[in-house]
Write an enzyme that holds these catalytic residues in place. Structure first.
Site, PDB file in Angstrom:
ATOM      1  N   GLY A   9      13.813 -61.373  59.579  1.00 28.77           N
ATOM      2  CA  GLY A   9      14.979 -60.506  59.394  1.00 28.77           C
ATOM      3  C   GLY A   9      15.218 -59.619  60.601  1.00 28.77           C
ATOM      4  N   ASN A  78       9.736 -58.125  57.986  1.00 27.91           N
ATOM      5  CA  ASN A  78      10.811 -57.138  57.965  1.00 27.91           C
ATOM      6  C   ASN A  78      11.985 -57.578  57.092  1.00 27.91           C
ATOM      7  OD1 ASN A  78      12.485 -54.838  59.218  1.00 27.91           O
ATOM      8  ND2 ASN A  78      13.665 -56.650  59.814  1.00 27.91           N
ATOM      9  N   SER A 141       8.926 -48.936  52.266  1.00 24.71           N
ATOM     10  CA  SER A 141       9.992 -47.940  52.095  1.00 24.71           C
ATOM     11  C   SER A 141       9.449 -46.684  51.439  1.00 24.71           C
ATOM     12  CB  SER A 141      11.126 -48.510  51.235  1.00 24.71           C
ATOM     13  OG  SER A 141      12.078 -47.511  50.923  1.00 24.71           O
ATOM     14  N   TYR A 153      14.571 -51.815  43.720  1.00 26.72           N
ATOM     15  CA  TYR A 153      14.169 -51.818  45.129  1.00 26.72           C
ATOM     16  C   TYR A 153      12.839 -51.088  45.323  1.00 26.72           C
ATOM     17  CZ  TYR A 153      14.151 -50.781  50.122  1.00 26.72           C
ATOM     18  OH  TYR A 153      13.790 -50.656  51.436  1.00 26.72           O
ATOM     19  N   ALA A 155      10.510 -50.485  43.175  1.00 26.19           N
ATOM     20  CA  ALA A 155       9.436 -51.255  42.540  1.00 26.19           C
ATOM     21  C   ALA A 155       9.005 -52.424  43.411  1.00 26.19           C
ATOM     22  CB  ALA A 155       9.901 -51.756  41.179  1.00 26.19           C
ATOM     23  N   LYS A 157       9.099 -52.596  46.691  1.00 24.34           N
ATOM     24  CA  LYS A 157       8.338 -52.096  47.834  1.00 24.34           C
ATOM     25  C   LYS A 157       6.977 -51.561  47.396  1.00 24.34           C
ATOM     26  CE  LYS A 157      11.238 -52.878  51.239  1.00 24.34           C
ATOM     27  NZ  LYS A 157      10.919 -53.871  52.299  1.00 24.34           N
ATOM     28  N   ILE A 186      16.676 -44.218  57.782  1.00 15.75           N
ATOM     29  CA  ILE A 186      16.817 -44.697  59.152  1.00 15.75           C
ATOM     30  C   ILE A 186      18.291 -44.952  59.430  1.00 15.75           C
ATOM     31  CG2 ILE A 186      16.155 -46.446  60.839  1.00 15.75           C
ATOM     32  CD1 ILE A 186      13.808 -44.780  59.820  1.00 15.75           C
TER      33      ILE A 186
END
Length: 249
Positions: A9, A78, A141, A153, A155, A157, A186
């Site tokens: 990615g 990534n 994250s 999301y 969960a 990570k 970011i």
């Protein structure tokens, strides 16, 4: 001696910054992504090798192996992102209406596939090619520790960080380290799909101790450190890079 680096990615954002950094060090860099155009632009700019690949698909990973050399020194997982931003709803369930469990399950699993399953599949596919003494670095994250609302999301990570503990134990006898870099907010990435309101952006910056948003380069530098000779005894860790928005003791 030049190393071989695979960044998944990596056509934009954090992956792009990492590719630039490693290429600037003289490493041989392979970058994957689902879109050909960003990969071609990056290849033209800094001479990396771009390969189109969807890391959630086993057949795509099998095809990727044919494009890679016999040994890979550093794997940077990534690829991923918050797939909730791609759907009409981040929850799939709302108060006062009948639950659409099929849609909710699909939305929940989409984040797991994008962020956890993709990293696990890629690492498994590369297992026989990871060079002894190398490094695996996953992009996690702040959401793994702070949550991410009603979606999955955070969960996904959190699952990535937990899975990495066993990976570190498995790879450790070969001198291969496995760590997670967990960014906070970011700027200059495609993460929010241009859906981040100015007010929310200001809140995220205000939550930091440094008073600024993070940059892709901040994360790339941390990834490069974890892959460096100076980090050979660091493994099974989550390194938070968020300007103090989330602190540990």
């Amino acid at each position: 001696m030049a190393r071989t680096i695979l960044i998944t990615g990596g056509g934009t954002g954090i992956g792009r910054a990492a590719a630039r950094l490693f290429a600037g060090q003289g490493d041989s860099v392979f970058v994957t992504g689902r879109r050909r155009e960003p990969l071609d632009r990056l290849a033209a700019e800094i001479g990396v090798r771009g390969v189109v690949c969807d890391h959630t698909r086993p057949e795509a990973l099998t095809a990727l192996l044919a494009e890679l050399p016999e040994h890979v020194d550093v794997l940077v997982n990534n690829a991923g992102g918050n797939t909730d931003f791609d759907g009409e709803s981040s929850t799939g369930l709302t108060v006062g209406e009948e639950a659409d469990l099929v849609a909710y399950a699909q939305a929940f699993r989409a984040n797991l596939d994008a962020n956890l399953v993709s990293a696990a599949l890629t690492t498994r596919a590369l297992d026989g090619r990871l060079a002894d003494g190398g490094a695996v670095v996953h992009i996690g994250s702040i959401a793994a520790s702070r949550g991410s609302g009603a979606g999955s999301y955070g969960a996904s990570k959190a699952g990535l960080a937990s899975w990495n503990l066993d990976l570190a134990r498995t790879l450790g006898p070969r001198g291969i380290t496995a760590n997670v870099v967990a960014p906070g907010y970011i700027a200059d990435t495609e993460f929010f799909r241009d859906q981040l309101a100015d007010e929310r952006r200001e809140q995220l910056v205000a939550a930091t101790s440094t008073g600024r948003a993070g940059s892709p380069k901040d994360i790339a530098e941390t990834v490069a450190f974890l892959a460096s000779p100076g980090a050979r005894h660091i493994t099974g860790q989550v390194l938070h890079v968020n300007g103090g928005a989330y602190m540990t003791s």
